[in-house]
Structure formats: structure tokens, C-alpha cells
Scaffold this motif. Structure first.
Motif, short mmCIF file in Angstrom:
data_model
loop_
_atom_site.label_atom_id
_atom_site.label_comp_id
_atom_site.label_asym_id
_atom_site.label_seq_id
_atom_site.Cartn_x
_atom_site.Cartn_y
_atom_site.Cartn_z
N TYR A 42 10.88 12.89 13.46
CA TYR A 42 11.41 12.00 12.42
C TYR A 42 12.52 12.63 11.56
O TYR A 42 13.54 11.97 11.29
CB TYR A 42 10.28 11.50 11.52
N PHE A 77 9.66 18.20 4.74
CA PHE A 77 8.47 17.43 5.10
C PHE A 77 7.23 18.32 5.16
O PHE A 77 6.15 17.91 4.74
CB PHE A 77 8.68 16.73 6.45
N VAL A 80 6.12 18.89 1.60
CA VAL A 80 5.58 17.66 1.01
C VAL A 80 4.21 17.34 1.57
O VAL A 80 3.26 17.06 0.83
CB VAL A 80 6.55 16.48 1.24
N TYR A 81 4.06 17.42 2.89
CA TYR A 81 2.79 17.05 3.49
C TYR A 81 1.70 18.08 3.23
O TYR A 81 0.51 17.75 3.23
CB TYR A 81 2.96 16.79 4.98
N ILE A 84 0.62 16.85 -0.16
CA ILE A 84 -0.09 15.58 0.00
C ILE A 84 -1.48 15.81 0.60
O ILE A 84 -2.46 15.17 0.21
CB ILE A 84 0.72 14.61 0.87
N SER A 313 12.24 14.05 0.97
CA SER A 313 11.09 13.79 1.85
C SER A 313 9.94 13.13 1.09
O SER A 313 9.24 12.26 1.63
CB SER A 313 10.61 15.10 2.49
N PHE A 314 9.74 13.53 -0.15
CA PHE A 314 8.66 12.96 -0.95
C PHE A 314 8.95 11.48 -1.26
O PHE A 314 8.05 10.64 -1.19
CB PHE A 314 8.48 13.74 -2.25
N ASP A 316 10.66 9.57 0.63
CA ASP A 316 10.42 8.94 1.92
C ASP A 316 8.93 8.60 2.09
O ASP A 316 8.58 7.51 2.53
CB ASP A 316 10.83 9.88 3.06
N PHE A 317 8.09 9.55 1.74
CA PHE A 317 6.64 9.36 1.86
C PHE A 317 6.18 8.18 0.99
O PHE A 317 5.32 7.39 1.40
CB PHE A 317 5.91 10.63 1.44
N GLU A 319 8.04 5.73 0.21
CA GLU A 319 8.88 4.59 0.59
C GLU A 319 9.72 4.12 -0.59
O GLU A 319 9.91 2.93 -0.83
CB GLU A 319 8.01 3.43 1.14
#
Length: 323
Positions: A42, A77, A80-81, A84, A313-314, A316-317, A319
Motif C-alpha cells: 500500500y 506505517f 503508526v501501526y 495503534i 500515515s496516521f 490515512d488510518f 481516513e
């Protein structure tokens, strides 16, 4: 005389020349690779799409360039993940306890932490995107302070909650003003002069007229909203303010929405790349920069080559898109 002066206007016009068939190959290839790699591809897909849109957008026959890389976005990402994952581990731990009070506190803390991270994500996303965007070799840059933006967002969020959403228009405008006032392009600076009460009335009219007109008022709402944002965005060059205009008519917007809707329905969504290209072409066709901008005198300045894509990226997460 008025007719002749129009012939020598130095208004700057954007041009988007992307092609649906060309973009579709990239779009569907990226979907396929993202699926078979379980999402790992992605970041590279996102960068390729951004690079395509940038290089397909030009002013005075010079295209924009996006310099971000898939590796930068992928690293963002991962960060960020990781965060998360910890957040959700904490949430699940609290959810599966037998103490309802502790569960409630856990859920509240989870959402509070997400809200507190959003200002830092916005700051990082704007800083990353601007640093990685250029035109004619001249880079954008963002000079905002993350803690200053943090407190502005926290206060705005609290006031929006306390006023049951009414302050949201003022908060949105205040946030846009802060970001634009700290945005630079070479030696050019930007500003946003819109007022919260104007945006509030635009949204309030839409709220009531949407139902009264069975949704038809959406056409005029889009026109008014785009005009509001464009006409209140200013560029400053050598002490002179230069504005933007959005010149689309209601009929132009009607045609865009109807054709896009029919393409989506009749192709069961397969026409999405063509819809995206049509929309991009439409937006840039009707946005113009007023007279007075001398692009030849824009000077390069040192810019911060910011490569941390975590904020981007955050968002994006969540949206959420950039302003």
C-alpha cells in the motif's frame, strides 16, 4: 477596452491532463498488488498515485513533482501501526475485564489518546507533504510549531463539543488559517482570510435546503463552498496579495455529479479511475490564480527535507485527508 484587456490577462490557470485509461492501469495494478501482499504494498501504491496526479498537474506548462518514496511511507506505517497495536491491546484488555467501570475508563482513554494524536498527525502530514512537493525545482515548506497547533486543536475540539458542534465552522477556519499562514513556496507566503460565520451559514443553508430540495441544493452548496475556500486563499509576493477564483457554474457541477454517478452505477464501480480523473480535471479547470503573480521571480530557499511520513500515515488510518 474591457474586451482587449481580457486578451492580455496574466491570470494563471491550472491544467490537469491525466487520462482515465492511463490512470486505470496504475489504479488496478496497485489494488491487485496491495491485496496479494496483504496490504504491505500500500505505501508504494499511495506514492505512485500521488506522483501520477502531481506530474499530471501543471501551471505554465511546468508540472508539479512529488518526491516522497514508498520506503518513507512504509516506515511511517510501521510506526503508526505499532502505536495503534498498543492502543488496541490496551482497549481489549480493558474490554475483557469483569469491571464495567474499568472498561468504561479504558474506552474513554483509548479515544482520548487518538484525539490527542490527531494534531501531531496533522502537523507531520503537512510538513511531509509540503517538503516533498515542488514546482520548477522550488519546494514548498511548512513552518508551523507542533505544540502551538496541538493547543489550537485541543481548544477548538473542546469548544466544538461544548457548543454541540456549532463552533466547528470557526474551528475549521482557524485551523486552515494557521496552516496556510505557515506555508511557504520558495519566497512566497500564503494566508487564508475566510471567516467562521460565513462557513457556518454556508453549512447551515445546506443542512436545511438539502432536505427541502431533495438533495438538489448540493450543486449550489459545492459551488459556494469551493468559491469560499478559493477566494479566501491568498498568496503574498513582494508585499502584494494575490487571490484565487473558482469559476465553475452550477451547470458544470451538475454535469460532473450526474456523469460520475452514472459511471459508478452502470460499471458497478469499475469506472472509479475515470471518475477520479474527471473530478481532478474539473477542479483544476475552474481554479485560477488572479493577476499579479510573477512566477519568474519566485526564488528558491533552503527547505527542510522532512522524510517522516508517520503523520500522513496516521491520517490515512483515520481516513482523514489534508486540508
Amino acid at each position: 477596452m474591457e474586451g482587449f484587456s481580457g486578451l492580455f490577462s496574466d491570470k494563471k490557470q491550472f491544467n490537469y491532463f491525466g487520462k482515465g485509461s492511463e490512470f486505470a492501469l496504475i489504479f488496478f495494478k496497485n489494488i491487485f498488488l496491495t491485496i496479494i501482499t496483504l496490504g504491505i504494498y500500500y505505501p508504494w501504491a499511495k506514492v505512485e498515485l500521488l506522483q501520477y496526479h502531481y506530474k499530471s498537474t501543471e501551471i505554465e506548462k511546468n508540472s508539479f513533482v512529488f518526491h516522497g518514496t514508498g520506503k518513507e511511507v512504509f516506515t511511517g506505517f510501521l510506526k503508526v501501526y505499532a502505536v495503534i497495536f498498543l492502543f488496541y491491546a490496551f482497549l481489549f484488555y480493558g474490554t475483557f475485564t469483569d469491571n464495567p467501570k474499568f472498561t468504561g475508563i479504558t474506552v474513554a482513554v483509548f479515544y482520548l489518546l487518538l484525539i490527542l494524536l490527531i494534531p501531531f498527525a496533522i502537523h507531520g502530514a503537512v510538513k511531509y507533504r509540503s517538503s516533498k512537493s515542488s514546482w520548477k525545482g522550488i519546494h514548498f515548506s511548512y513552518l508551523g510549531d507542533k505544540m502551538e497547533l496541538f493547543w489550537k486543536c485541543i481548544i477548538g475540539t473542546l469548544l466544538t463539543i461544548l457548543t454541540l458542534g456549532i463552533y466547528g465552522a470557526w474551528f475549521s477556519v482557524d485551523l486552515r488559517k494557521y496552516i496556510f499562514s505557515h506555508l511557504r513556496f520558495g519566497n512566497l507566503s500564503f494566508d487564508f482570510e475566510g471567516k467562521g460565520d460565513t462557513l457556518f451559514w454556508i453549512n447551515l443553508k445546506f443542512f436545511f435546503l438539502f432536505y427541502l430540495t431533495l438533495g438538489i441544493y448540493t450543486i449550489w452548496y459545492i459551488k459556494e463552498l469551493y468559491s469560499y475556500y478559493a477566494e479566501n486563499t491568498k498568496i503574498t509576493q513582494n508585499g502584494r496579495n494575490i487571490g484565487f477564483n473558482f469559476t465553475a457554474k452550477a451547470g458544470d457541477i451538475f454535469e460532473l455529479l450526474v456523469v460520475n454517478f452514472l459511471l459508478a452505477v452502470l460499471t458497478l464501480g469499475l469506472a472509479t479511475p475515470w471518475i477520479i480523473v474527471r473530478t481532478q480535471t474539473f477542479i483544476f479547470r475552474f481554479i485560477e490564480i488572479e493577476e499579479g503573480l510573477n512566477t519568474d521571480s519566485i526564488q528558491k530557499i533552503n527547505y527542510d527535507n522532512y522524510s517522516d511520513a508517520s503523520g500522513d500515515s496516521f491520517l490515512d488510518f483515520l481516513e482523514l485527508d489534508l486540508l
